[in-house]
Write a protein that holds these residues in place. Structure first.
Motif, PDB file in Angstrom:
ATOM      1  N   ARG A   1      -6.926  -6.356  -3.342  1.00 52.88           N
ATOM      2  CA  ARG A   1      -7.604  -7.298  -2.453  1.00 52.88           C
ATOM      3  C   ARG A   1      -6.983  -8.680  -2.491  1.00 52.88           C
ATOM      4  O   ARG A   1      -6.794  -9.307  -1.457  1.00 52.88           O
ATOM      5  CB  ARG A   1      -9.081  -7.393  -2.824  1.00 52.88           C
ATOM      6  N   ALA A   2      -6.700  -9.180  -3.688  1.00 50.05           N
ATOM      7  CA  ALA A   2      -6.142 -10.532  -3.808  1.00 50.05           C
ATOM      8  C   ALA A   2      -4.771 -10.612  -3.136  1.00 50.05           C
ATOM      9  O   ALA A   2      -4.473 -11.577  -2.427  1.00 50.05           O
ATOM     10  CB  ALA A   2      -6.035 -10.929  -5.276  1.00 50.05           C
ATOM     11  N   ARG A   3      -3.958  -9.591  -3.333  1.00 52.00           N
ATOM     12  CA  ARG A   3      -2.640  -9.579  -2.705  1.00 52.00           C
ATOM     13  C   ARG A   3      -2.750  -9.476  -1.194  1.00 52.00           C
ATOM     14  O   ARG A   3      -1.978 -10.086  -0.457  1.00 52.00           O
ATOM     15  CB  ARG A   3      -1.814  -8.423  -3.245  1.00 52.00           C
ATOM     16  N   ALA A   4      -3.719  -8.695  -0.725  1.00 48.38           N
ATOM     17  CA  ALA A   4      -3.913  -8.565   0.726  1.00 48.38           C
ATOM     18  C   ALA A   4      -4.315  -9.901   1.337  1.00 48.38           C
ATOM     19  O   ALA A   4      -3.844 -10.257   2.424  1.00 48.38           O
ATOM     20  CB  ALA A   4      -4.963  -7.502   1.022  1.00 48.38           C
ATOM     21  N   MET A   5      -5.154 -10.651   0.645  1.00 48.21           N
ATOM     22  CA  MET A   5      -5.564 -11.959   1.172  1.00 48.21           C
ATOM     23  C   MET A   5      -4.376 -12.922   1.259  1.00 48.21           C
ATOM     24  O   MET A   5      -4.246 -13.673   2.229  1.00 48.21           O
ATOM     25  CB  MET A   5      -6.665 -12.568   0.307  1.00 48.21           C
TER      26      MET A   5
END
Length: 84
Positions: free
Chosen positions: A28-32
């Motif tokens: 999730r953090a990388r996608a953001m």
């Protein structure tokens, strides 16, 4: 090849490498981070190369980030529980 297309290719390579690294938060953090950098990049590509190339780069980015796009579509259409 313009600078914007080189940056878009670099973004795609970074996105694929980020997807290969294991993650506890399901990426999730990388996608953001990829979304936050990808949106202005699509605008830059569209500005330098025109709307058709911009749409191609947008489609490529959406294929890399397909789960956030599916979640957004599901949330906007009201189809199913968005919290799962």
């Amino acid at each position: 090849m313009t600078l914007s297309l080189i940056l878009a290719c670099l973004w795609a390579v970074v996105a694929n490498v980020a997807a290969m690294i294991p993650s506890r938060d399901r990426h999730r953090a990388r996608a953001m981070v990829l979304i936050a950098t990808g949106i202005p990049l699509v605008g830059y590509v569209t500005y330098e190369n025109g709307p058709w190339i911009g749409l191609l780069v947008l489609a490529a980015g959406m294929s890399v980030l397909r789960w956030p796009v599916a979640y957004l579509v599901r949330r906007m259409t009201g189809g199913g529980d968005a919290s799962s």
